[in-house]
Design an enzyme around this catalytic site. Sequence first.
Site, PDB file in Angstrom:
ATOM      1  N   HIS A   6      -5.556  -3.768   5.503  1.00 12.01           N
ATOM      2  CA  HIS A   6      -4.506  -4.465   3.695  1.00 12.01           C
ATOM      3  C   HIS A   6      -6.167  -4.749   3.733  1.00 12.01           C
ATOM      4  O   HIS A   6      -6.317  -5.624   3.349  1.00 12.01           O
ATOM      5  CB  HIS A   6      -3.841  -4.584   3.708  1.00 12.01           C
ATOM      6  CG  HIS A   6      -3.739  -5.311   2.843  1.00 12.01           C
ATOM      7  ND1 HIS A   6      -3.244  -4.250   1.942  1.00 12.01           N
ATOM      8  CD2 HIS A   6      -3.679  -6.841   1.716  1.00 12.01           C
ATOM      9  CE1 HIS A   6      -2.759  -4.906   0.311  1.00 12.01           C
ATOM     10  NE2 HIS A   6      -3.205  -6.516   1.026  1.00 12.01           N
TER      11      HIS A   6
ATOM     12  N   ASP B 270       1.228  -1.428   0.051  1.00 15.10           N
ATOM     13  CA  ASP B 270       0.150   0.441   0.335  1.00 15.10           C
ATOM     14  C   ASP B 270       0.719   1.083  -0.059  1.00 15.10           C
ATOM     15  O   ASP B 270       0.784   2.483  -0.336  1.00 15.10           O
ATOM     16  CB  ASP B 270      -0.985   0.232   1.539  1.00 15.10           C
ATOM     17  CG  ASP B 270      -1.706  -1.409   1.104  1.00 15.10           C
ATOM     18  OD1 ASP B 270      -2.033  -2.071   0.149  1.00 15.10           O
ATOM     19  OD2 ASP B 270      -2.063  -2.032   2.305  1.00 15.10           O
TER      20      ASP B 270
HETATM   21  P1  NAD Z   1      -0.473 -18.868  -6.029  1.00 14.08           P
HETATM   22  O1  NAD Z   1      -1.413 -19.130  -5.842  1.00 14.08           O
HETATM   23  O2  NAD Z   1       0.676 -18.403  -7.438  1.00 14.08           O
HETATM   24  O3  NAD Z   1       0.238 -18.928  -4.881  1.00 14.08           O
HETATM   25  C1  NAD Z   1       0.525 -19.491  -3.617  1.00 14.08           C
HETATM   26  C2  NAD Z   1       1.225 -20.620  -3.862  1.00 14.08           C
HETATM   27  O4  NAD Z   1       0.006 -21.115  -2.099  1.00 14.08           O
HETATM   28  C3  NAD Z   1       1.145 -21.985  -4.484  1.00 14.08           C
HETATM   29  O5  NAD Z   1       2.442 -21.985  -5.029  1.00 14.08           O
HETATM   30  C4  NAD Z   1       0.606 -23.001  -3.547  1.00 14.08           C
HETATM   31  O6  NAD Z   1       1.276 -24.274  -4.045  1.00 14.08           O
HETATM   32  C5  NAD Z   1       0.691 -22.772  -2.105  1.00 14.08           C
HETATM   33  N1  NAD Z   1       0.644 -23.105  -1.291  1.00 14.08           N
HETATM   34  C6  NAD Z   1      -1.283 -23.280  -1.174  1.00 14.08           C
HETATM   35  N2  NAD Z   1      -1.404 -24.318   0.280  1.00 14.08           N
HETATM   36  C7  NAD Z   1      -0.207 -24.314   1.483  1.00 14.08           C
HETATM   37  C8  NAD Z   1       0.488 -24.640   1.956  1.00 14.08           C
HETATM   38  N3  NAD Z   1      -0.357 -25.740   2.768  1.00 14.08           N
HETATM   39  N4  NAD Z   1       1.593 -24.742   2.244  1.00 14.08           N
HETATM   40  C9  NAD Z   1       2.473 -24.058   1.214  1.00 14.08           C
HETATM   41  N5  NAD Z   1       2.266 -23.462   0.192  1.00 14.08           N
HETATM   42  C10 NAD Z   1       0.572 -23.741   0.076  1.00 14.08           C
HETATM   43  O7  NAD Z   1      -0.482 -17.081  -5.273  1.00 14.08           O
HETATM   44  P2  NAD Z   1      -0.397 -15.799  -5.019  1.00 14.08           P
HETATM   45  O8  NAD Z   1      -0.390 -14.712  -5.935  1.00 14.08           O
HETATM   46  O9  NAD Z   1       1.180 -15.494  -5.103  1.00 14.08           O
HETATM   47  O10 NAD Z   1      -1.124 -14.716  -3.750  1.00 14.08           O
HETATM   48  C11 NAD Z   1      -0.855 -15.688  -2.516  1.00 14.08           C
HETATM   49  C12 NAD Z   1      -1.236 -14.479  -1.577  1.00 14.08           C
HETATM   50  O11 NAD Z   1      -0.903 -13.655  -1.642  1.00 14.08           O
HETATM   51  C13 NAD Z   1      -3.001 -14.802  -1.806  1.00 14.08           C
HETATM   52  O12 NAD Z   1      -3.568 -15.021  -0.690  1.00 14.08           O
HETATM   53  C14 NAD Z   1      -3.121 -13.518  -2.042  1.00 14.08           C
HETATM   54  O13 NAD Z   1      -4.503 -12.548  -2.157  1.00 14.08           O
HETATM   55  C15 NAD Z   1      -2.119 -12.489  -1.035  1.00 14.08           C
HETATM   56  N6  NAD Z   1      -1.167 -11.260  -1.248  1.00 14.08           N
HETATM   57  C16 NAD Z   1      -1.143 -10.062  -0.753  1.00 14.08           C
HETATM   58  C17 NAD Z   1      -0.749  -8.883  -0.430  1.00 14.08           C
HETATM   59  C18 NAD Z   1      -0.832  -8.058   0.269  1.00 14.08           C
HETATM   60  O14 NAD Z   1      -0.254  -6.778   0.128  1.00 14.08           O
HETATM   61  N7  NAD Z   1      -0.029  -8.805   1.935  1.00 14.08           N
HETATM   62  C19 NAD Z   1      -0.858  -8.886  -1.467  1.00 14.08           C
HETATM   63  C20 NAD Z   1      -0.371  -9.655  -3.517  1.00 14.08           C
HETATM   64  C21 NAD Z   1      -1.338 -11.103  -2.843  1.00 14.08           C
HETATM   65  C1  LMR Z   2      -3.254  -6.458  -3.219  1.00 13.90           C
HETATM   66  O1  LMR Z   2      -3.076  -5.200  -2.540  1.00 13.90           O
HETATM   67  O2  LMR Z   2      -2.598  -6.416  -4.400  1.00 13.90           O
HETATM   68  C2  LMR Z   2      -3.591  -7.659  -3.011  1.00 13.90           C
HETATM   69  O3  LMR Z   2      -3.900  -7.499  -1.612  1.00 13.90           O
HETATM   70  C3  LMR Z   2      -3.841  -8.800  -3.707  1.00 13.90           C
HETATM   71  C4  LMR Z   2      -5.248  -8.398  -4.236  1.00 13.90           C
HETATM   72  O4  LMR Z   2      -6.215  -9.215  -3.796  1.00 13.90           O
HETATM   73  O5  LMR Z   2      -5.968  -7.295  -4.156  1.00 13.90           O
END
Ligand code: NAD
Ligand code: LMR
Length: 356
Positions: free
Chosen positions: A203, A174
């Site tokens: 967030h 953010d």
């Molecule tokens: P993705 O699907 O590309 O990757 C997620 C990974 O998690 C996969 O490789 C999957 O195999 C793994 N996984 C699932 N269950 C698991 C377990 N029990 N143990 C270990 N690994 C496991 O998703 P992504 O795009 O990398 O996003 C991941 C998370 O991050 C989402 O929940 C997304 O919303 C969040 N996110 C948060 C922010 C933030 O600002 N905090 C920003 C972007 C994404």
């Molecule tokens: C973001 O802010 O990009 C992450 O929290 C992923 C989402 O779901 O928007």
Amino acid sequence: MVKVVVLGAAGELQHATRWIPLVVICVLTILRAGGIGQPLALLLKANPLVTELGLYDIVNTPGVAADLSHIATPAKVVGYLPPDEGLKKVLTGANVVVIPAGIPRKPGMTRDDLFKINAGIVRDLATGIAITAPKAFVLVISNPVNSTVPIVAEVFKKHGVFDPKKIFGVTTLDVVRASTFVSEILGDLGKAPSISVPVVGGHSGVTIVPLLSQSTVPLPSGFAKSDLEALVNRIQYGGDEVVKAKDGAGSATLSMAYAGAEFAAKVIKAIKGEKGIVAPTFVNLASDKASGDALKKEIGQDLEYFSAPVELGPEGVVFINPLGKLTDYEKTLVEAALPELAASIEKLGLIPIIFI
Ligand code: NAD
Ligand code: LMR
């Protein structure tokens, strides 16, 4: 100098320097191009302060670990899968654990829609950390952050190892977005790295509250109220902008990896004893009682968690910065954030269900 650590060897403080094995929980996506884990692991491998990088996912980690291990930087890289106690092995000796495991959004979904699946994933990983690396700093990326951070805390409480100073929701993206969007308005992307805007609250949507009046580089004089509202909205819904553009292929991954690596780098510096490290993060307000209580007073509500710029030290949270002087508009933004924030934390009412 940071010494290289072998997983399974004694971690913690050794000799005059601190050993810093860094464990990344979940690094990968085989089914989808993208994912946070891989680019985050790449950036962490490039960090010269990391001495060991542990990767864990339900798929593919040995291959990614082998690939990363050829990069000429100090971190030894290991990758584990669930069989044969992979989680226990990867966590042994870890002092920083980053969790981007879980499903991302698709268009039309809110972060709360991810709760049911991601709560269980985060609960199970947190259980592993509580058992094997209870003193580690835990950096939670998995959404909905406003709820997954309290889940980690509840698991740690259940195992009797809860330390509110060491559990963090990663809200750096953010702040990264706010810097970028302000620099775009100023017509100079080159300024982005030097622009810092405090973003407080949580967030998710309206809980993301940018305090643009405190930007280190001010907005142009005469910036219209409607333009300010549009900018705030863009920061609050930056995640949606990416989800929409990816059109079903997930949410922010590369910008998140950048933000996650930036936050982890600050945490590592703080662990190593560097002073004055301040980072935005979603923390338990009991992590530093005096400043947490002062912040509760400022927002006028007894919330358990809130995101703010936080000073970090070798043992975690040192001080939660106050909101400071807000404009009337920013006051209304904070007020609007509180009910949703309280409801997300309240999702913990579901904890008995989650923990069956
Ligand atoms: P993705 O699907 O590309 O990757 C997620 C990974 O998690 C996969 O490789 C999957 O195999 C793994 N996984 C699932 N269950 C698991 C377990 N029990 N143990 C270990 N690994 C496991 O998703 P992504 O795009 O990398 O996003 C991941 C998370 O991050 C989402 O929940 C997304 O919303 C969040 N996110 C948060 C922010 C933030 O600002 N905090 C920003 C972007 C994404
Ligand atoms: C973001 O802010 O990009 C992450 O929290 C992923 C989402 O779901 O928007």
